[in-house]
Scaffold this motif. Structure first.
Motif, PDB file in Angstrom:
ATOM      1  N   GLY A   1      50.076  48.919  40.035  1.00  0.00           N
ATOM      2  CA  GLY A   1      49.134  48.550  39.165  1.00  0.00           C
ATOM      3  C   GLY A   1      48.045  47.516  39.469  1.00  0.00           C
ATOM      4  N   GLY A   2      48.520  46.595  40.473  1.00  0.00           N
ATOM      5  CA  GLY A   2      47.749  45.639  41.300  1.00  0.00           C
ATOM      6  C   GLY A   2      46.682  46.365  42.006  1.00  0.00           C
TER       7      GLY A   2
ATOM      8  N   ALA B   1      45.021  35.243  33.841  1.00  0.00           N
ATOM      9  CA  ALA B   1      46.047  34.184  34.704  1.00  0.00           C
ATOM     10  C   ALA B   1      45.510  32.820  34.748  1.00  0.00           C
ATOM     11  CB  ALA B   1      46.247  34.702  36.163  1.00  0.00           C
ATOM     12  N   HIS B   2      44.261  32.467  34.761  1.00  0.00           N
ATOM     13  CA  HIS B   2      43.794  30.982  34.976  1.00  0.00           C
ATOM     14  C   HIS B   2      43.882  30.336  33.731  1.00  0.00           C
ATOM     15  CE1 HIS B   2      40.850  27.949  36.105  1.00  0.00           C
ATOM     16  NE2 HIS B   2      40.176  28.100  34.841  1.00  0.00           N
ATOM     17  N   HIS B   3      43.781  30.942  32.481  1.00  0.00           N
ATOM     18  CA  HIS B   3      43.982  30.062  31.348  1.00  0.00           C
ATOM     19  C   HIS B   3      45.447  29.719  31.209  1.00  0.00           C
ATOM     20  CE1 HIS B   3      40.059  30.281  29.777  1.00  0.00           C
ATOM     21  NE2 HIS B   3      40.086  31.794  29.758  1.00  0.00           N
TER      22      HIS B   3
ATOM     23  N   LEU C   1      53.709  28.905  37.102  1.00  0.00           N
ATOM     24  CA  LEU C   1      54.821  29.999  37.000  1.00  0.00           C
ATOM     25  C   LEU C   1      54.320  31.088  35.773  1.00  0.00           C
ATOM     26  CD1 LEU C   1      57.632  31.092  37.207  1.00  0.00           C
ATOM     27  CD2 LEU C   1      58.685  29.943  35.466  1.00  0.00           C
ATOM     28  N   LEU C   2      53.632  30.435  34.954  1.00  0.00           N
ATOM     29  CA  LEU C   2      53.045  31.111  33.804  1.00  0.00           C
ATOM     30  C   LEU C   2      52.009  32.033  34.247  1.00  0.00           C
ATOM     31  CD1 LEU C   2      53.780  31.632  30.579  1.00  0.00           C
ATOM     32  CD2 LEU C   2      52.172  29.971  30.107  1.00  0.00           C
TER      33      LEU C   2
ATOM     34  N   THR D   1      49.787  37.663  35.695  1.00  0.00           N
ATOM     35  CA  THR D   1      49.235  38.278  36.488  1.00  0.00           C
ATOM     36  C   THR D   1      50.200  39.589  36.729  1.00  0.00           C
ATOM     37  OG1 THR D   1      48.106  36.882  37.735  1.00  0.00           O
ATOM     38  CG2 THR D   1      48.417  38.761  38.839  1.00  0.00           C
ATOM     39  N   ALA D   2      51.617  39.259  36.829  1.00  0.00           N
ATOM     40  CA  ALA D   2      52.689  40.296  37.205  1.00  0.00           C
ATOM     41  C   ALA D   2      52.625  41.349  36.141  1.00  0.00           C
ATOM     42  CB  ALA D   2      53.940  39.762  37.567  1.00  0.00           C
TER      43      ALA D   2
END
Length: 323
Positions: A249-250, A267-269, A279-280, A285-286
């Motif tokens: 998927g990445g 991911a930035h937010h 971590l969040l 992203t994952a």
């Protein structure tokens, strides 16, 4: 002058080797999604082989894997040199195949009945005890099948690695791809050899005689290994499947700029949350890449199943030439 030239040459070599080691490490990390499934799949390929033939079979498949990579590495380098624009599409195809394979594994219990799986297992068991069955031919067929499977997995590893080193100088590309190919082959098949012999090691330890504390500990360890071995196989299979969605998927998301930037934005937010932001952000992203992998794999599976149904219907509706 000669001394300074030699030092300059050594410095260039050290820089090259440093670049190679860094890129090899990155490429190995990128291909980690293939390895869990590769380990479980190759360990499963040895099922149905006599215990004393397990290691020779693994060695034969490992040699076949080296031949596969000897073909794939020059092909990848030629593509990078002559058709560099095709690297990203090839990466996306490899990523899509990873996702398709993962979804197909999840859907296996719906596509194949338990009776089919039990019949296949019974066939393998019967082959071991039936004196009329040519075990040498059976073993050769297993090796051929495992080498064919390895070719697909090796192609995925080499293509993903090529994406990492595509912008590097040619010599760095060569050394990095060769390094990854050797590292993956030795690592995967070394671990496969250890996995398929876990039960033998456990059985050997449980048969130790004596009443000393050390001997009792070894017998307990052997019993623990025998109980843990099946769970290890299941864990490798599950972890490999999850990693296939994550990595595949990445790769797909990275090749679609809008999707890639959207995931980066999420991911930035998420990363702006205090204390657990790092971590969040990584988890976001994952999860997003895994979701993309699941969706892409499901679509690919539906297309493949639809195509197979159309082909079967076409064969059924074809006129009989004999009337």
């Amino acid at each position: 002058m000669a001394g300074s030239s030699l030092l300059a040459l050594l410095d260039d070599i050290a820089t090259l080797l440093d670049d190679v080691s860094v890129m090899t490490k990155v490429a190995a990390q990128k291909t980690a999604g293939v390895l869990g499934d590769d380990l479980a799949l190759n360990a499963e390929q040895v099922a149905g082989v006599n215990a004393d033939r397990e290691l020779p079979v693994v060695w034969a498949v490992a040699k076949g894997s080296l031949v596969n990579k000897a073909i794939l590495v020059p092909a990848a380098l030629a593509i990078s040199a002559l058709l560099p624009w095709s690297v990203t599409p090839l990466l996306m195809v490899g990523g899509l195949y990873l996702c398709y394979e993962g979804v197909e594994k999840l859907a296996h219990k719906f596509l194949h009945s338990k009776a089919e799986d039990d019949a296949h297992h019974a066939e393998l068991t019967h082959a071991l005890v039936d004196p009329t069955v040519d075990l040498v031919a059976l073993e050769k067929e297993k090796i051929k099948g495992a080498v064919r499977t390895d070719f697909i997995l090796s192609a995925e590893i080499i293509v993903i690695s090529l994406g990492v080193v595509a912008s590097a100088p040619f010599m760095t590309q060569v050394m990095a791809l060769v390094g990854v190919a050797l590292l993956m082959t030795v690592g995967v098949y070394g671990l496969v050899a250890g996995i398929v012999k876990l039960d033998d090691a456990g059985l050997y330890l449980t048969r130790r005689t004596g009443e000393g504390a050390g001997t009792r500990f070894l017998r307990g360890l052997g019993a623990g290994i025998l109980k843990a071995a099946p769970y290890l196989m299941k864990f490798l299979s599950i972890a490999g499947t999850v990693a296939m969605f994550l990595v595949g998927g990445g790769i797909i998301a990275h090749g679609i700029s809008t999707l890639h930037h959207g995931i980066e934005g999420l991911a930035h937010h998420a990363g702006e949350v205090s204390i657990i932001g790092g971590l969040l952000g990584a988890l976001t992203t994952a999860l997003a890449n895994t979701g993309v992998g699941l969706l892409a794999g499901a679509v690919a599976l539906l297309v493949v199943l639809g195509a197979q149904r159309v082909m079967r219907r076409g064969k059924t509706d074809a006129p009989n030439p004999n009337g």
